[in-house]
Design an enzyme around this catalytic site. Structure first.
Site, PDB file in Angstrom:
ATOM      1  N   GLY A 144       0.826  -1.210   0.000  1.00 48.69           N
ATOM      2  CA  GLY A 144       0.000   0.000   0.000  1.00 48.69           C
ATOM      3  C   GLY A 144       0.855   1.253   0.000  1.00 48.69           C
ATOM      4  NE  ARG A 188      -2.137  -4.554  -0.722  1.00 51.15           N
ATOM      5  CZ  ARG A 188      -1.607  -3.932   0.321  1.00 51.15           C
ATOM      6  NH1 ARG A 188      -0.554  -4.414   0.920  1.00 51.15           N
ATOM      7  NH2 ARG A 188      -2.145  -2.821   0.776  1.00 51.15           N
ATOM      8  CG  ASP A 192       2.511  -9.483   4.219  1.00 46.41           C
ATOM      9  OD1 ASP A 192       2.864 -10.351   5.048  1.00 46.41           O
ATOM     10  OD2 ASP A 192       1.342  -9.082   4.118  1.00 46.41           O
ATOM     11  CE  LYS A 208       4.428  -0.055   2.531  1.00 41.49           C
ATOM     12  NZ  LYS A 208       3.531  -0.772   1.618  1.00 41.49           N
ATOM     13  CB  THR A 209       2.981  -0.181   6.649  1.00 46.25           C
ATOM     14  OG1 THR A 209       1.561  -0.259   6.728  1.00 46.25           O
ATOM     15  CG2 THR A 209       3.570  -0.549   7.999  1.00 46.25           C
ATOM     16  CG  ASP A 268      -1.438  -0.681   8.177  1.00 44.10           C
ATOM     17  OD1 ASP A 268      -2.040   0.302   7.692  1.00 44.10           O
ATOM     18  OD2 ASP A 268      -1.551  -1.829   7.719  1.00 44.10           O
ATOM     19  CD  GLU A 321      -8.267  -1.123   7.480  1.00 43.08           C
ATOM     20  OE1 GLU A 321      -9.073  -0.675   6.663  1.00 43.08           O
ATOM     21  OE2 GLU A 321      -7.094  -1.407   7.172  1.00 43.08           O
ATOM     22  CE1 TYR A 356      -7.173   2.054  -0.409  1.00 37.23           C
ATOM     23  CE2 TYR A 356      -9.382   2.273   0.497  1.00 37.23           C
ATOM     24  CZ  TYR A 356      -8.337   1.478   0.061  1.00 37.23           C
ATOM     25  OH  TYR A 356      -8.450   0.116   0.112  1.00 37.23           O
TER      26      TYR A 356
END
Ligand code: FBP
Length: 550
Positions: free
Chosen positions: A77, A141, A172, A198-199, A201, A307, A420
Site C-alpha cells: 500500500g 502486492r 509482508d 513502510k506502512t 499502519d 478497521e 485512502y
C-alpha cells in the site's frame, strides 16, 4: 504541467539529515542476532542470512567506492514518503560514486518479475522530491515465493548489471526481501537485498525499528479530519460520527488519532481481544456512553473504530480463520456464479460454532468477509464496513433501551471511513526527513556489502540531526505464522501493547473525553513551513514511547 504553490515550495524542501551522514563513515558490527521466535525453524529456512549482526555507522576514513547499480521496488500500500526514500537512495548513491545508477521496477515486485523497469535519472527523481504517492514507479502486492519468480529477478538483475535491490514495504514486503536475499546468497549471485520499513499502519516496529514511515503523515491527515468533524458535531449537536480508520490488524492509527483529537469513544482491537469481548459487549460499551451523554443533553459525539476490529473479536477471528482455510485456492467456491450460491456453499462447509457467528452478521457484512484475500493471504479489512455494522447494532440496542425507559435521547449516526485519504498525502516534515534518511542509509548498507538487512533510523523523538542510522538483519524480526492455510516465515507484526505508554494515556483520559466535548482537540492541517514545534513534531505515540510529554 501546472503545480500548486505548495507543490512548488515543497520541491525545494531539503530534508533534515542526521549528523552521522555529514562525515565519512564505516560500519561497526554488533553481536550476532536471533529471530524473535521459532529460532530453529527460521534458522533452517534462512541458513545463509540468519544471525547476522546489527550494524551501526561510525565516523571512518574517506573511501573510494566502486561503481554500483541498484534497483528499487515500492511494494504494498502507498505511504507518504516513498518518493523520498528514492531521492535519499539516489543522492546517497551519487555521493558514493557519481557513476552509480538507479533503476526503478515498475508496478512493484510483480514489475520486477515481469522485467518492467525504468532508469531513475536526476530529472525524474527531482520531479518527485517531497511529494506523496508511489506514482514515480507504482507498486503492487505480488508475493515472491516461487523459484521461477526468483530466477526471473536474477535474470533482470544480470541483464541490467544490478548489484542490489531495495524493497520498500511493510511486513509482508520485507519478508519478500528476506526470502529473496536468502535465495540470492544461496545461488551465489552476489546480488544484495535491502528493505525499508513502510506502512501507514505503524505495525512494522520493534526494539530496533521505531516506526514505519507514512504513519506520521497519515495519522495527521485523519486527525485533521476527525478534528473538523468534532467541531461540526459540537456545533450542530445532532450527530454521532462513527469513524473507521485504516490500519489493517493493529490499532496504532486509531490510537494515535485518539491521542491527537481526544474523541468521546475509542475502540482498540487489542483491548477487545484481551478482554475477550463479544461484538455485543462492544456495542453495549458504546451504547452506555451514548446514554450518559444523552442524559446530559448531548446527543452527539465521535467514535473511532480500527478497521481490523472484527478480526480481534474471538468468535469472528475463529470464523475468519476457518474462512481463510476454506477459501485458500478454492476453485470450486470461486466458480460459483452468484453471491447466494457462494453463501450457501460457505454455510454448508462451516462447523456449527462458526456458522452461528456467520449467520449473526448482516448479509452484506458476511459477504465482505468472504471476499478474495490479498496475495499474502490477508483478509481485506478495508472492505469490511464495521462502522455501518456498529451503527446498526448500536441503534438496535438503543431502541431496546428506549423501550425499557433507560434511554431518552435521540440517535442519528453518520458513518465515515478514512484510509485512502491519507496514504498519498504530501509527507509531513517528519516523514520527508525520515524517508530521505532511510533511502540514504540503504545506499550505505549496499556500498558496504550488506544483504538481508533493513535500513533503520533510531532516536526519532529527537531532532533529525541526532537521529542514528543502523542496519537491521531481517531474520531477526521473523517468526512462523499460518498464512493461506500454511505455516510460513513472516515478520512479526507489532500490535498495540496495552502496557505501553500510548495506550495507558488513552486509558487514563478516556472517561473524561467520553463525558466532555470541551476536551476535543482540533489538530488542523499538517504544516510544512513554520516554527519547529508546529511543523516537525513526531506522533504522540513515538513521543510517549520514548517517555516524552504530550
Ligand atoms: P501496507 O501494509 O502494504 O502498507 O498497506 C496498508 C493498508 O493501507 C492497510 O491499512 C489497508 O487495510 C490496506 O493497505 C488496503 O489495501 P489496498 O490498497 O490493497 O486496498
Amino acid at each position: 504541467m501546472k503545480h500548486s504553490p505548495l507543490q512548488i515550495a515543497r520541491a525545494w524542501y531539503m530534508p533534515k539529515m542526521p549528523v552521522a551522514f555529514q562525515t565519512d563513515i564505516e560500519l561497526e558490527e554488533g553481536e550476532s542476532t536471533e529471530s524473535v521466535a521459532d529460532q530453529e525453524e527460521i534458522k533452517n529456512l534462512f541458513p545463509y542470512t540468519y544471525g547476522q549482526p546489527i550494524v551501526k555507522f561510525v565516523p571512518g576514513k574517506s573511501q573510494e567506492y566502486p561503481k554500483i547499480t541498484v534497483g528499487v521496488i515500492l511494494s504494498g500500500g502507498q505511504a507518504p514518503g516513498g518518493h523520498n526514500v528514492i531521492s535519499g537512495l539516489f543522492d546517497g548513491l551519487k555521493r558514493l560514486n557519481p557513476a552509480n545508477k538507479l533503476y526503478g521496477f515498475i508496478g512493484g515486485p510483480g514489475g520486477m518479475v515481469a522485467h518492467k523497469y525504468t532508469e531513475l535519472t536526476k530529472e525524474i527523481v527531482d520531479a518527485y522530491r517531497n511529494t506523496g504517492g508511489f506514482d514515480i514507479i507504482g507498486s503492487d502486492r505480488t508475493k515472491l515465493e516461487t523459484e521461477e519468480q526468483f530466477n526471473s529477478c536474477i535474470d533482470i538483475c544480470k541483464q541490467l548489471g544490478i548489484n542490489a535491490i531495495v524493497i520498500v514495504g511493510g511486513d509482508d514486503s520485507n519478508t519478500n526481501a528476506c526470502v529473496l536475499a536468502e535465495y540470492f546468497k544461496q545461488k551465489i549471485t552476489g546480488i544484495q537485498v535491502i528493505g525499508c520499513p513502510k506502512t501507514i499502519d505503524g505495525d512494522l516496529k520493534n526494539e530496533v525499528i521505531e516506526t514505519s514511515f507514512g504513519f506520521d503523515t497519515a495519522c495527521k491527515v485523519y486527525s485533521e479530519l476527525i478534528g473538523n468533524i468534532q467541531r461540526d458535531a459540537a456545533s450542530s449537536k445532532k450527530y454521532w460520527h462513527f469513524i473507521r480508520l485504516m490500519g489493517r490488524s493493529a490499532s496504532h492509527i486509531t490510537l494515535e488519532c485518539a491521542l491527537m483529537s481526544q474523541p468521546n469513544i475509542t475502540i482498540i482491537s487489542e483491548e477487545v481481544a484481551a478482554k475477550h469481548m463479544t461484538l455485543a459487549d462492544v456495542v453495549d460499551d458504546i451504547a452506555r456512553i451514548i446514554i450518559d451523554r444523552a442524559a446530559a443533553g448531548k446527543n452527539f459525539g465521535t467514535v473511532l473504530i480500527p478497521e481490523g476490529l472484527i478480526e480481534f473479536i474471538p468468535a469472528f477471528s475463529k470464523l475468519i480463520q476457518s474462512l481463510n482455510n476454506l477459501l485458500a485456492q478454492n476453485d470450486e467456491f470461486s466458480a460459483l456464479p452468484t453471491a447466494d450460491e457462494q453463501r450457501e456453499y460457505i454455510k454448508g462447509s462451516l462447523n456449527e460454532e462458526d456458522l452461528v457467528t456467520f449467520r449473526s452478521l448482516p448479509i452484506g457484512i458476511a459477504r465482505q468477509l468472504t471476499r478474495e484475500r490479498d496475495p499474502h493471504g490477508n483478509i481485506q479489512v478495508s472492505l469490511i464496513e464495521t462502522e455501518k455494522l456498529l451503527i446498526e447494532m448500536v441503534a438496535k440496542r438503543l431502541a431496546q433501551l428506549k423501550a425499557e425507559g433507560v434511554y431518552k435521547g435521540s440517535f442519528a449516526a453518520i458513518p465515515h471511513f478514512f484510509g485512502y485519504e491519507g496514504r498519498c498525502a504530501i509527507p509531513s516534515n517528519f516523514d520527508a526527513d525520515y524517508t530521505y534518511s532511510l533511502g540514504y542509509t540503504s545506499s550505505l548498507l549496499i556500498a558496504n556489502g550488506k544483504s538481508g538487512y533493513m535500513a533503520s533510523v533510531r532516536n526519532l523523538s529527537e531532532p533529525a540531526s541526532q537521529w542514528q542510522p543502523i542496519g537491521v538483519p531481517i531474520t531477526m524480526l521473523m517468526n512462523m505464522e499460518q498464512r493461506n492455510g500454511k505455516r510460513k516465515p513472516v515478520i512479526r507484526k507489532a500490535l498495540v501493547n496495552l502496557n505501553d505508554a500510548p495506550f495507558k494515556y488513552l486509558e487514563k483520559n478516556r472517561r473524561e473525553w467520553a463525558a466532555n466535548h470541551s476536551s476535543f482537540i482540533y489538530p488542523g492541517p499538517i504544516q510544512y513551513f513554520g516554527p519547529s514545534e508546529v511543523c516537525d513534531q513526531p506522533t504522540n505515540t513515538l513521543l510517549l514511547e520514548h517517555g516524552k510529554e504530550v
